[in-house]
Design a protein around this motif. Structure first.
Motif, PDB file in Angstrom:
ATOM      1  N   ARG A 387       0.860  -1.193   0.000  1.00 14.14           N
ATOM      2  CA  ARG A 387       0.000   0.000   0.000  1.00 14.14           C
ATOM      3  C   ARG A 387       0.891   1.236   0.000  1.00 14.14           C
ATOM      4  O   ARG A 387       1.742   1.395   0.873  1.00 14.14           O
ATOM      5  CB  ARG A 387      -0.907   0.027   1.231  1.00 14.14           C
ATOM      6  CG  ARG A 387      -1.846   1.240   1.284  1.00 14.14           C
ATOM      7  CD  ARG A 387      -2.602   1.276   2.607  1.00 14.14           C
ATOM      8  NE  ARG A 387      -3.573   2.356   2.657  1.00 14.14           N
ATOM      9  CZ  ARG A 387      -3.294   3.609   3.031  1.00 14.14           C
ATOM     10  NH1 ARG A 387      -2.045   3.926   3.380  1.00 14.14           N
ATOM     11  NH2 ARG A 387      -4.252   4.531   3.063  1.00 14.14           N
ATOM     12  N   THR A 403      -3.719   7.177  -2.998  1.00 10.41           N
ATOM     13  CA  THR A 403      -3.458   5.870  -2.387  1.00 10.41           C
ATOM     14  C   THR A 403      -3.547   4.781  -3.449  1.00 10.41           C
ATOM     15  O   THR A 403      -4.481   4.767  -4.248  1.00 10.41           O
ATOM     16  CB  THR A 403      -4.460   5.573  -1.262  1.00 10.41           C
ATOM     17  OG1 THR A 403      -4.390   6.617  -0.286  1.00 10.41           O
ATOM     18  CG2 THR A 403      -4.144   4.243  -0.594  1.00 10.41           C
ATOM     19  N   TRP A 405      -2.633   0.405  -4.368  1.00  9.59           N
ATOM     20  CA  TRP A 405      -2.322  -0.946  -3.912  1.00  9.59           C
ATOM     21  C   TRP A 405      -1.645  -1.721  -5.033  1.00  9.59           C
ATOM     22  O   TRP A 405      -1.933  -1.507  -6.214  1.00  9.59           O
ATOM     23  CB  TRP A 405      -3.594  -1.687  -3.498  1.00  9.59           C
ATOM     24  CG  TRP A 405      -4.165  -1.242  -2.189  1.00  9.59           C
ATOM     25  CD1 TRP A 405      -5.043  -0.215  -1.985  1.00  9.59           C
ATOM     26  CD2 TRP A 405      -3.890  -1.797  -0.908  1.00  9.59           C
ATOM     27  NE1 TRP A 405      -5.334  -0.097  -0.658  1.00  9.59           N
ATOM     28  CE2 TRP A 405      -4.646  -1.057   0.035  1.00  9.59           C
ATOM     29  CE3 TRP A 405      -3.074  -2.845  -0.466  1.00  9.59           C
ATOM     30  CZ2 TRP A 405      -4.621  -1.337   1.398  1.00  9.59           C
ATOM     31  CZ3 TRP A 405      -3.059  -3.131   0.898  1.00  9.59           C
ATOM     32  CH2 TRP A 405      -3.812  -2.379   1.814  1.00  9.59           C
TER      33      TRP A 405
END
Length: 415
Positions: A387, A403, A405
């Motif tokens: 992450r 953000t 992943w």
């Protein structure tokens, strides 16, 4: 580099020719890897490293690393001559693949050895650890961005008693991770006076106990080099391999400072590192005024636990192999890291312009969780979930999103 390798290979074959008649006892070993022994005078170990990855990203990214990728294919030779000279030659097995380590090392006494050739500059705990021995699939973004990595040079190193190790060297440039973006512009009658040669030093101590992998180790490292005029600063890249901190104009001295610590009690491994880089910007402002230093900083802490009970120090070696009354060794690991860039000056408005005195700061923070499975001593399978978060949503792999992943599976074979 080709010339360096030819000279090294010529010297190697000459040494083998000298050593071979000294002993009629020549043998070939296959455990743990293919090796040739010529009495006690010469040892040659043949190495092979293969790593294949499967990666995925969220949100999806149209980059080359997505899907299956044969990340590393390296072959090399390591050896010892007369118990005093060690050497290594390693190259990527692909078209125009680069030479990696090409060096020879002479042990004068335990406290003084000399290494010459191409090898890693003595800076950075994680960077100087082989990728085949890392707890995670990738090094931290900070290790990739701020450390020198390999360079051609000469280095003195050794061990002072049981508690202190040192390394100090002079290198041709500032390392593969710091290649220049803009070569110096010269008029026909000008001569280049600025050189990017670098010096580096590292000291590691075991302050408690008599040393060994199970004891806490603490180290400090420094480098200094000269960077020519241009867009030649260090830059920050994300896990997605996109630039979130572009280069700025620099000129002058680049100084690195690193602090590191490591402790491997039993099946547990703990690591941490802090790196700071300051780059001068002499004459880079309007009217050729000096600007404040450009500063990059990174740090990480990580922990790994071999839940099957094997010792962590020196690398995990499964007590029982798969299909031989066992299933190998299993390890879980986690790591948190941060990499950021800013200017020394914080006065006035901040700008992203590469000639701004107050450069807008930016930072990326990454959390990684991983599982490693060692079916036997040659094979390792790794899985990482990553992450990554950015504090400036305008400078990310997808501007507006902060953000991301990603996941990666790796199969590694090391012989």
């Amino acid at each position: 580099m080709q010339q360096l390798f030819r000279r090294f290979a010529g010297a190697l074959f000459l040494l083998i020719g000298v050593a071979s008649p000294l002993s009629a006892q020549t043998r070939v070993d296959w455990d743990p890897r293919p090796s040739v022994r010529v009495g006690d005078d010469l040892r040659l170990d043949f190495r092979l490293k293969i790593q294949g990855d499967i990666r995925g990203f969220s949100p999806d990214q149209p980059i080359d690393d997505e899907g299956f990728h044969l990340h590393r294919r390296r072959a090399g030779i390591e050896g010892t001559l007369f118990e005093r000279v060690t050497f290594q030659v390693e190259r990527e097995l692909r078209q125009r693949g680069p030479w990696r380590d090409v060096y020879a090392n002479v042990e004068v006494v335990e406290a003084f050895e000399v290494r010459a050739g191409k090898f890693k500059v003595p800076f950075g705990l994680e960077q100087t650890t082989s990728t085949t021995d890392l707890d995670f699939v990738s090094r931290t973004n900070g290790s990739d961005a701020l450390t020198p990595a390999r360079e051609v040079g000469v280095m003195a190193h050794g061990r002072m008693g049981s508690r202190l190790e040192y390394e100090a060297g002079l290198f041709r440039n500032d390392g593969e991770n710091a290649r220049l973006s803009e070569p110096a512009f010269l008029l026909p009658d000008e001569v280049l006076t600025e050189r990017s040669r670098s010096v580096a030093a590292r000291v590691v101590t075991t302050p408690w106990g008599r040393g060994g992998g199970s004891r806490p180790r603490i180290g400090v490292a420094l480098t200094s080099s000269s960077v020519p005029d241009g867009l030649n600063s260090l830059r920050g890249r994300s896990t997605y391999d996109t630039v979130f901190a572009p280069r700025v104009y620099v000129r002058g001295t680049r100084r690195r400072t690193g602090l590191e610590g490591e402790w491997n009690p039993g099946a547990l491994g703990i690591r941490g590192e802090y790196i700071r880089v300051a780059e001068e910007r002499q004459g880079q402002g309007l009217g050729d005024i000096d600007l404040s230093d450009y500063i990059g900083r990174s740090w990480y802490v990580s922990a790994a636990w071999v839940i099957t009970g094997e010792e962590k120090a020196g690398g995990v070696r499964p007590q029982t192999s798969l299909f031989q009354n066992g299933f190998g060794a299993i390890e879980v690991a986690t790591r948190f890291e941060a990499l950021g860039f800013r200017s020394g000056s914080t006065e006035g408005p901040a700008f992203t312009n590469p000639r701004a005195d107050h450069v807008a700061p930016t930072e990326a923070r990454v959390w990684t969780a991983g599982v490693n499975w060692y079916p036997n001593r040659w094979v390792r399978l790794q899985g990482n979930a990553v992450r990554e978060a950015f504090d400036d949503a305008g400078r990310t792999p997808v501007p507006g999103d902060s953000t991301f992943w990603s996941g990666v599976l790796r199969m590694q074979v090391v012989i």
